[in-house]
Design a protein around this motif. Structure first.
Motif, PDB file in Angstrom:
ATOM      1  N   GLN A   3       0.837  -1.198   0.000  1.00 51.92           N
ATOM      2  CA  GLN A   3       0.000   0.000   0.000  1.00 51.92           C
ATOM      3  C   GLN A   3       0.867   1.241   0.000  1.00 51.92           C
ATOM      4  O   GLN A   3       2.000   1.211   0.476  1.00 51.92           O
ATOM      5  CB  GLN A   3      -0.899   0.028   1.230  1.00 51.92           C
ATOM      6  N   PHE A   4       0.305   2.314  -0.528  1.00 51.12           N
ATOM      7  CA  PHE A   4       0.982   3.601  -0.505  1.00 51.12           C
ATOM      8  C   PHE A   4       0.698   4.282   0.823  1.00 51.12           C
ATOM      9  O   PHE A   4      -0.389   4.142   1.380  1.00 51.12           O
ATOM     10  CB  PHE A   4       0.499   4.492  -1.650  1.00 51.12           C
ATOM     11  N   PRO A   5       1.649   5.024   1.358  1.00 50.49           N
ATOM     12  CA  PRO A   5       1.394   5.731   2.616  1.00 50.49           C
ATOM     13  C   PRO A   5       0.355   6.833   2.407  1.00 50.49           C
ATOM     14  O   PRO A   5       0.274   7.426   1.330  1.00 50.49           O
ATOM     15  CB  PRO A   5       2.755   6.322   2.982  1.00 50.49           C
ATOM     16  N   PRO A   6      -0.446   7.110   3.433  1.00 51.73           N
ATOM     17  CA  PRO A   6      -1.467   8.158   3.314  1.00 51.73           C
ATOM     18  C   PRO A   6      -0.849   9.544   3.456  1.00 51.73           C
ATOM     19  O   PRO A   6      -0.854  10.136   4.535  1.00 51.73           O
ATOM     20  CB  PRO A   6      -2.425   7.842   4.458  1.00 51.73           C
ATOM     21  N   ILE A   7      -0.306  10.064   2.379  1.00 51.55           N
ATOM     22  CA  ILE A   7       0.316  11.388   2.401  1.00 51.55           C
ATOM     23  C   ILE A   7      -0.386  12.308   1.425  1.00 51.55           C
ATOM     24  O   ILE A   7      -1.049  11.856   0.495  1.00 51.55           O
ATOM     25  CB  ILE A   7       1.826  11.323   2.080  1.00 51.55           C
ATOM     26  N   CYS A   8      -0.233  13.590   1.654  1.00 50.67           N
ATOM     27  CA  CYS A   8      -0.851  14.587   0.787  1.00 50.67           C
ATOM     28  C   CYS A   8       0.154  15.728   0.624  1.00 50.67           C
ATOM     29  O   CYS A   8       0.808  16.123   1.587  1.00 50.67           O
ATOM     30  CB  CYS A   8      -2.145  15.089   1.427  1.00 50.67           C
ATOM     31  N   PRO A   9       0.275  16.278  -0.576  1.00 49.11           N
ATOM     32  CA  PRO A   9       1.200  17.404  -0.754  1.00 49.11           C
ATOM     33  C   PRO A   9       0.686  18.659  -0.047  1.00 49.11           C
ATOM     34  O   PRO A   9      -0.505  18.796   0.209  1.00 49.11           O
ATOM     35  CB  PRO A   9       1.215  17.601  -2.276  1.00 49.11           C
ATOM     36  N   ASP A  10       1.599  19.569   0.257  1.00 44.95           N
ATOM     37  CA  ASP A  10       1.211  20.861   0.847  1.00 44.95           C
ATOM     38  C   ASP A  10       0.527  21.759  -0.173  1.00 44.95           C
ATOM     39  O   ASP A  10      -0.296  22.600   0.186  1.00 44.95           O
ATOM     40  CB  ASP A  10       2.444  21.602   1.372  1.00 44.95           C
ATOM     41  N   PHE A  11       0.865  21.585  -1.453  1.00 46.64           N
ATOM     42  CA  PHE A  11       0.408  22.485  -2.514  1.00 46.64           C
ATOM     43  C   PHE A  11      -0.036  21.664  -3.722  1.00 46.64           C
ATOM     44  O   PHE A  11       0.667  20.737  -4.129  1.00 46.64           O
ATOM     45  CB  PHE A  11       1.565  23.412  -2.899  1.00 46.64           C
ATOM     46  N   ILE A  33      -7.648  19.496   0.276  1.00 49.52           N
ATOM     47  CA  ILE A  33      -7.578  20.356   1.458  1.00 49.52           C
ATOM     48  C   ILE A  33      -7.982  19.576   2.712  1.00 49.52           C
ATOM     49  O   ILE A  33      -7.328  19.668   3.749  1.00 49.52           O
ATOM     50  CB  ILE A  33      -8.457  21.623   1.274  1.00 49.52           C
ATOM     51  N   ASN A  34      -9.030  18.776   2.608  1.00 47.84           N
ATOM     52  CA  ASN A  34      -9.481  17.975   3.752  1.00 47.84           C
ATOM     53  C   ASN A  34      -8.449  16.933   4.171  1.00 47.84           C
ATOM     54  O   ASN A  34      -8.457  16.483   5.315  1.00 47.84           O
ATOM     55  CB  ASN A  34     -10.812  17.292   3.436  1.00 47.84           C
ATOM     56  N   ASN A  35      -7.567  16.559   3.249  1.00 48.13           N
ATOM     57  CA  ASN A  35      -6.546  15.554   3.542  1.00 48.13           C
ATOM     58  C   ASN A  35      -5.191  16.154   3.914  1.00 48.13           C
ATOM     59  O   ASN A  35      -4.212  15.420   4.048  1.00 48.13           O
ATOM     60  CB  ASN A  35      -6.405  14.588   2.370  1.00 48.13           C
ATOM     61  N   GLY A  36      -5.125  17.478   4.048  1.00 54.06           N
ATOM     62  CA  GLY A  36      -3.909  18.089   4.556  1.00 54.06           C
ATOM     63  C   GLY A  36      -3.189  19.066   3.647  1.00 54.06           C
ATOM     64  O   GLY A  36      -2.213  19.682   4.066  1.00 54.06           O
ATOM     65  N   ALA A  37      -3.637  19.240   2.415  1.00 52.13           N
ATOM     66  CA  ALA A  37      -3.003  20.250   1.558  1.00 52.13           C
ATOM     67  C   ALA A  37      -3.222  21.624   2.181  1.00 52.13           C
ATOM     68  O   ALA A  37      -4.281  21.901   2.752  1.00 52.13           O
ATOM     69  CB  ALA A  37      -3.573  20.210   0.144  1.00 52.13           C
ATOM     70  N   ARG A  38      -2.234  22.475   2.078  1.00 52.28           N
ATOM     71  CA  ARG A  38      -2.317  23.807   2.683  1.00 52.28           C
ATOM     72  C   ARG A  38      -2.705  24.893   1.684  1.00 52.28           C
ATOM     73  O   ARG A  38      -3.116  25.993   2.073  1.00 52.28           O
ATOM     74  CB  ARG A  38      -0.975  24.154   3.326  1.00 52.28           C
ATOM     75  N   LEU A  39      -2.553  24.603   0.389  1.00 55.30           N
ATOM     76  CA  LEU A  39      -2.884  25.579  -0.648  1.00 55.30           C
ATOM     77  C   LEU A  39      -3.214  24.829  -1.927  1.00 55.30           C
ATOM     78  O   LEU A  39      -2.509  23.889  -2.300  1.00 55.30           O
ATOM     79  CB  LEU A  39      -1.695  26.522  -0.894  1.00 55.30           C
ATOM     80  N   GLY A  40      -4.290  25.246  -2.575  1.00 53.01           N
ATOM     81  CA  GLY A  40      -4.664  24.640  -3.846  1.00 53.01           C
ATOM     82  C   GLY A  40      -5.164  25.686  -4.818  1.00 53.01           C
ATOM     83  O   GLY A  40      -5.908  26.590  -4.428  1.00 53.01           O
ATOM     84  N   TRP A  41      -4.721  25.555  -6.058  1.00 58.64           N
ATOM     85  CA  TRP A  41      -5.185  26.451  -7.125  1.00 58.64           C
ATOM     86  C   TRP A  41      -5.925  25.628  -8.161  1.00 58.64           C
ATOM     87  O   TRP A  41      -5.378  24.667  -8.701  1.00 58.64           O
ATOM     88  CB  TRP A  41      -4.012  27.127  -7.834  1.00 58.64           C
TER      89      TRP A  41
END
Length: 85
Positions: A3-11, A33-41
């Motif tokens: 399995q892949f680790p549960p990670i999310c990018p910041d951007f 965003i709900n999974n931890g991203a801090r900024l999304g465009w």
């Protein structure tokens, strides 16, 4: 099973294509965003619009902005959008 680790990018950046449905991409951005991203465009060239997603804030909608700032997630980063519009 591996399995892949549960990670999310910041951007995250989504560049909407003509075949994309706006609601689907908006839902995807909210999920980031709900999974931890801090900024999304979400950049929608056909609509000449950008939606900016940040945790615990309302979505900011800009009409054909000249540039976008990386805020505190990417300090000093400025995206020039003139070639997109």
């Amino acid at each position: 099973m591996k399995q892949f680790p549960p990670i999310c990018p910041d951007f995250v950046v989504e560049l909407m294509s003509p075949s994309d449905r706006l609601k689907d991409i908006q839902d995807k951005m909210k999920e980031y965003i709900n999974n931890g991203a801090r900024l999304g465009w979400l950049i929608a060239p056909g609509m000449r619009r950008v939606e900016i997603y940040r945790p615990q804030q309302a979505v900011e909608v800009l009409e054909a902005p000249a540039t976008l700032s990386g805020d505190d997630v990417l300090p000093g980063f400025i995206l020039n959008l003139s070639s997109i519009w």
